[in-house]
Design an enzyme around this catalytic site. Sequence first.
Site, PDB file in Angstrom:
ATOM      1  N   GLU A 197       1.295 -12.016  -7.657  1.00 37.55           N
ATOM      2  CA  GLU A 197       0.868 -12.505  -6.338  1.00 37.55           C
ATOM      3  C   GLU A 197      -0.626 -12.822  -6.358  1.00 37.55           C
ATOM      4  OE1 GLU A 197       2.414 -10.034  -3.124  1.00 37.55           O
ATOM      5  OE2 GLU A 197       4.472 -10.550  -3.667  1.00 37.55           O
TER       6      GLU A 197
ATOM      7  N   GLU B 161      10.564 -10.356  -7.499  1.00 36.77           N
ATOM      8  CA  GLU B 161      10.570  -9.365  -6.408  1.00 36.77           C
ATOM      9  C   GLU B 161      11.465  -9.922  -5.310  1.00 36.77           C
ATOM     10  OE1 GLU B 161       6.838  -7.817  -4.928  1.00 36.77           O
ATOM     11  OE2 GLU B 161       5.971  -7.800  -6.947  1.00 36.77           O
TER      12      GLU B 161
HETATM   13  O1  AHR Z   1       7.109  -4.455  -3.818  1.00 35.00           O
HETATM   14  C1  AHR Z   1       6.011  -4.072  -3.050  1.00 35.00           C
HETATM   15  C2  AHR Z   1       4.883  -5.084  -3.117  1.00 35.00           C
HETATM   16  O2  AHR Z   1       5.290  -6.285  -2.540  1.00 35.00           O
HETATM   17  C3  AHR Z   1       4.434  -5.501  -4.487  1.00 35.00           C
HETATM   18  O3  AHR Z   1       3.535  -4.608  -5.041  1.00 35.00           O
HETATM   19  C4  AHR Z   1       3.781  -6.806  -4.236  1.00 35.00           C
HETATM   20  O4  AHR Z   1       3.820  -7.662  -5.340  1.00 35.00           O
HETATM   21  C5  AHR Z   1       4.547  -7.362  -3.056  1.00 35.00           C
HETATM   22  O5  AHR Z   1       3.733  -7.879  -2.072  1.00 35.00           O
END
Ligand code: AHR
Length: 518
Positions: free
Chosen positions: A198, A320
């Site tokens: 991110e 994710e």
């Molecule tokens: O999964 C939790 C968080 O969500 C992660 O650390 C981040 O990459 C995302 O914003």
Amino acid sequence: MNKFLQLVTLLCFVMFITVALAGETTNRIIVNADLGKEQISKHIYGHFAEHLGNCIYGGFWVGEDSPIPNTRGIRNDVLEAMREIKPPVIRWPGGCFADTYHWKDGIGPRANRPSIINTNWGGVTEDNSFGTHEFLDLCELLECEPYICVNVGSGTVQEAAEWVEYINSDAVSPMTELRKKNGREKPWNVKYWAVGNESWGCGGNMTPEYYADQFKRYATYMNAGRLYKVASGGTDPDFAWTRTVMQKTQAYPNLIQGYSFHYYSFCRGWNDKSSAIQFNENDWFNTMKVTWVVDERLRQHSSIMDEFDPNNRIGLIADEWGNWFWVEPGTNPGFLYQQNTVRDAVTAALYLNIFNNQCRRVKMANIAQTINVLQAMLLTKDNQIVKTPTFYVFKMFKVHQDATMLPLDIQCEDYKFEKEQVPAVSASASRDAQGKVHISLANMNPNKNIELSIDVRGAAKFAKSAGEIITGPAMNSYNDFGKPEQVNIQAFKDFKIKDNSLVINLPSKSVVTLELSN
Ligand code: AHR
């Protein structure tokens, strides 16, 4: 397309139009068993384990001296449970944590490792007792592939290059000597590497132009072994980020093999989440609605990638994904601990069906996160463990790992709530190496069973059929410590099959997988 396929497509189309003109909502799926050409990468069934709350500490790791039975510090009950779902890959160490992580803090004798502050997640002390060797040991114990995210936000190119060398090189160098001194003679040969996480946000608040240049710098020097390097994507609707990164890396095919995509279902939005357990139908509907958006988002990013990568060389890596609800009352807000209900099972099936159907471009996905964080597979409390409804979806869907995706045409009624609606049924199908066909279905409607006809065309007649179901007494049924499970996999028999045509009564709020074989 050859003439025969054109004819089949035309017939399906004519059939749909006929039904539509007749004004009926016949719930119908056609599985095209002879049109499968893409493989559903097993990595779509991947996991994500961050140094966040109790995912690593208390989840995977209890340490060798713990009274909780463990193998070199890793919980045995967790190992046993995870093996049931055949995890193909685990992403580590973050997440946001990755861009604060300096890997040399986590090697060597544990007593000498520095303690640091986990600035992203609750400001707690991170004693670095779980580091590179422990993570790679975990992957070896689970026979899954590691996927490591390097620190671009607050790290250096040298640090990333040395980490790759430490893990993968067989040559003589200060890093390989250090690895051997720390007890590991042979390299691990880790293939999957993310270059930052991110990077638009917690990974450095970069612009896409700046990040694309940073990506090229890092990827140039991360070069021990044949690596699969994944660039950070933007926020889920940021198509400009995708376009910029694709365009700026287009001339460097040796540097970029994957491009990441994150998506969380927040119910209504970041500031308007829902409780994981105490929710009403409005929350249920909204969670389904925001999850259906993933289908369109992936197509939008894929079509931009198609412009720059027409040969489909770069994988879209959904590293994710999952439901993000309010934390359980009384728990540390920075630990993202949430329970997991039938709603999570249904949305997990929806996500996985979407990934299966888009497997031409989606080559890996990693649910957030494996234990005790967000939409977890497992919850742990001291020496107890709970398998969540989402765990059972992964267990049920493992039949799709590395199978051939069978394209399907679906026509079904909507699930209507107040003035809105979403498609009521999600589905995907595949054929495995033994020739078995698996059809996975999810019914989003919490109030209504759906009668569905399924025609499997283009396949020899099946002799055997079986089914499994995940559901619960209520839409918020869940499994809890010290109580009998309310949600798990049961045999499902409410369908009839004749000449490869099935009629199924798909229960409300359920996930079903049918197996057809000869
Ligand atoms: O999964 C939790 C968080 O969500 C992660 O650390 C981040 O990459 C995302 O914003």
